[in-house]
Design a protein around this motif. Structure first.
Motif, PDB file in Angstrom:
ATOM      1  N   UNK A 102      34.983  57.263 -17.096  1.00  0.00           N
ATOM      2  CA  UNK A 102      34.322  58.433 -17.697  1.00  0.00           C
ATOM      3  C   UNK A 102      32.823  58.436 -17.413  1.00  0.00           C
ATOM      4  N   UNK A 103      32.241  57.261 -17.196  1.00  0.00           N
ATOM      5  CA  UNK A 103      30.810  57.173 -16.913  1.00  0.00           C
ATOM      6  C   UNK A 103      30.462  57.689 -15.516  1.00  0.00           C
ATOM      7  N   UNK A 104      31.456  57.791 -14.630  1.00  0.00           N
ATOM      8  CA  UNK A 104      31.154  58.174 -13.249  1.00  0.00           C
ATOM      9  C   UNK A 104      31.819  59.488 -12.833  1.00  0.00           C
ATOM     10  N   UNK A 105      32.449  60.190 -13.775  1.00  0.00           N
ATOM     11  CA  UNK A 105      33.238  61.363 -13.416  1.00  0.00           C
ATOM     12  C   UNK A 105      32.901  62.569 -14.281  1.00  0.00           C
ATOM     13  N   UNK A 106      33.354  63.729 -13.823  1.00  0.00           N
ATOM     14  CA  UNK A 106      33.325  64.946 -14.631  1.00  0.00           C
ATOM     15  C   UNK A 106      34.651  65.155 -15.354  1.00  0.00           C
ATOM     16  N   UNK A 107      35.733  64.675 -14.731  1.00  0.00           N
ATOM     17  CA  UNK A 107      37.073  64.864 -15.285  1.00  0.00           C
ATOM     18  C   UNK A 107      37.924  63.649 -14.984  1.00  0.00           C
ATOM     19  N   UNK A 108      38.583  63.118 -16.005  1.00  0.00           N
ATOM     20  CA  UNK A 108      39.535  62.025 -15.825  1.00  0.00           C
ATOM     21  C   UNK A 108      40.930  62.560 -16.140  1.00  0.00           C
ATOM     22  N   UNK A 109      41.818  62.421 -15.169  1.00  0.00           N
ATOM     23  CA  UNK A 109      43.212  62.842 -15.323  1.00  0.00           C
ATOM     24  C   UNK A 109      44.042  61.615 -15.636  1.00  0.00           C
TER      25      UNK A 109
END
Length: 496
Positions: free
Chosen positions: A124-131
């Motif tokens: 989550x610290x490196x993304x806009x969206x986690x699937x």
């Protein structure tokens, strides 16, 4: 601000969760979002080596590819690899931490939640969206107390859930409505919508079915997704997806893979499936090796000694020797390579009871299981004709003997073995046949005219078509709107 997240759970195993996440990863990546796939717990003997030196489930590696990022151990922090009598090997954040039987693993789960949440936080610290992808069925309420794969994770991280049902197997209305009937009300509150997957036929005929599910559950309908015909061009999620034998006498050259009970990394042979002049078949125990096979492949195994015993029980050892006498070719990869040798020793009982067994004796090689697990991407050339390759190693054990090596690695070392006649060979390199150069070389050896298939480009193009398919039939805008910033409710200290 952390990434938003949404979780795709299923009414059962093999409902298409992995493929849906891959499709969404490519679709949202094409929109300019930084997407990361995440599966808290996976059970699979199809694994991939990651850029950070560990291993994760092969499905998560495909999803990372769909998101156009390198695979990371944090995309699948808990991986279970079923073995033989000792249960499953437990891999946490890419590293083996031990073995556990089913009941023992249930007791381990609460301790593993910390590692799961730690990995999730990193993504989550490196993304806009986690699937996020669930595992198995959301309705396994008998396992809910210690769950880290489905609602246990969703509740701990406060991630909304979309539930997927598979209409292709029948009973999809009952499976979706029935899931709501058996799960805890607080778990039900996490479900924001549903998807019906793998529809065939006229979608208007199921419009009332979609309304019925929405009425009984109160969940939003996000779409009725037709069956994606090119799904077979992508790596299968698990052993349920491996193909059987085709019709006899169709004019293609037959290649067979021995599907022993603990087969591992069988996606090594997906490129052969796509070769138009090849009939690739996975043989189950009880099916004899056909006399017209040009090449017999012994794949990887999660329990080499146990699978060697299964091979003999199936009578394949006799069939293999007859095949070699007829001039047929044999290729062993990883565990299959170990089986082709003279002896396999397991002095420390890594796979089961300590001991030594006789191999098939088709190569002058001896294997000792033990030492650290080798997890590395590798490149090199074949010794005889300098054909290049890229692949990866994922194994425990060392093989020595008086044989001609098959491959020269880029680091100067040798790998594999080949007999004097050039008909029996083996190596530790997974992905050898995914390399177009090596695959065409092996096809030429058995008299098959190769195609112009660019396997890696084909996988990428298929992912784009899959994303197009999903965006046509799924309400991706609404699904994205349902995603929200997670709120981790427990400590994210990794398990040790």
């Amino acid at each position: 601000m952390r990434a938003r997240a949404i979780m795709i759970q299923g009414t059962g195993s093999d409902v298409g969760k992995s493929l849906l996440v891959a499709a969404l990863a490519r679709a949202f990546t094409r929109r300019g979002l930084r997407v990361r796939p995440f599966k808290p717990q996976n059970m699979s003997n199809n694994a991939a080596v990651t850029s950070d030196g560990g291993e994760i489930g092969r499905a998560q590696a495909l999803q990372a590819r769909a998101a156009r990022v390198a695979p990371s151990v944090h995309m699948n922090p808990v991986l279970l690899k079923p073995q033989s009598d000792i249960g499953s090997q437990v891999v946490v954040q890419g590293r083996v931490v031990g073995n556990a039987r089913a009941r023992e693993y249930q007791a381990m789960k609460p301790k593993l939640l910390g590692a799961v949440l730690d990995s999730f936080r990193r993504l989550t610290d490196e993304a806009d969206l986690v699937l996020v992808e669930g595992a198995g069925s959301a309705s396994e309420v008998n396992l809910r107390a210690a769950d880290i794969a489905n609602m246990g994770f969703a509740r701990a991280a406060d991630v909304p859930v979309v539930l997927v049902g598979d209409i292709d197997r029948g009973g999809v209305i009952a499976s979706l409505v029935g899931t709501q009937a058996v799960i805890d009300p607080a778990d039900n509150a996490m479900i924001a919508g549903f998807i019906v997957n793998r529809f065939r036929g006229d979608p208007s005929l199921f419009a009332d079915g979609m309304k019925l599910v929405a009425k009984h559950t109160g969940w939003q309908s996000l779409g009725l997704v037709p069956f994606f015909e090119d799904a077979n061009r992508l790596p299968a999620e698990d052993a349920l997806g491996i193909p059987g034998r085709s019709a006899e006498g169709d004019g293609r050259q037959r290649i067979v893979v021995l599907a022993y009970p603990r087969i591992a990394n069988f996606d090594d042979f997906d490129p052969l499936r796509l070769e138009k002049n090849v009939d690739l078949a996975f043989l189950r125990p009880g099916e004899p090796i056909p006399g017209d096979a040009a090449l017999v492949i012994l794949p990887g195994s999660k329990a080499t000694i146990a699978d060697l015993a299964a091979l003999r029980a199936a009578g394949w050892d006799v069939d293999l020797k007859a095949h070699v006498r007829r001039g047929g070719h044999v290729l062993g990869i990883c565990g299959g390579y170990q089986m082709l040798g003279r002896r396999i020793s397991d002095p420390d009982g890594i796979e089961g009871p300590a001991g030594r067994v006789e191999g098939l004796g088709l190569l002058e090689a001896d294997t000792v299981l033990g030492g650290d697990k080798v997890l590395i991407e590798i490149a090199g050339k074949s010794m005889a004709d300098a054909v290049p390759f890229k692949g990866y190693e994922m194994h425990i054990g060392r093989t020595t003997g008086t044989f001609r090596p098959l491959l020269r690695l880029a680091n100067g070392k040798h790998d594999g073995a080949i007999n004097a006649g050039g008909t029996v060979a083996g190596c530790y390199i997974h992905g050898l046949l995914s390399d177009d150069r090596q695959r065409q070389h092996w096809l030429q050896r058995i008299g098959v005219k190769g195609s112009a298939l660019d396997y890696e480009a084909d996988v990428d193009a298929t992912l784009d078509r899959l994303a197009d398919h999903i965006e046509k039939y799924l309400d991706c805008d609404r699904l994205l709107a349902l995603a929200r910033e997670p709120k981790l409710k427990t400590s994210s200290t990794p398990a040790r």
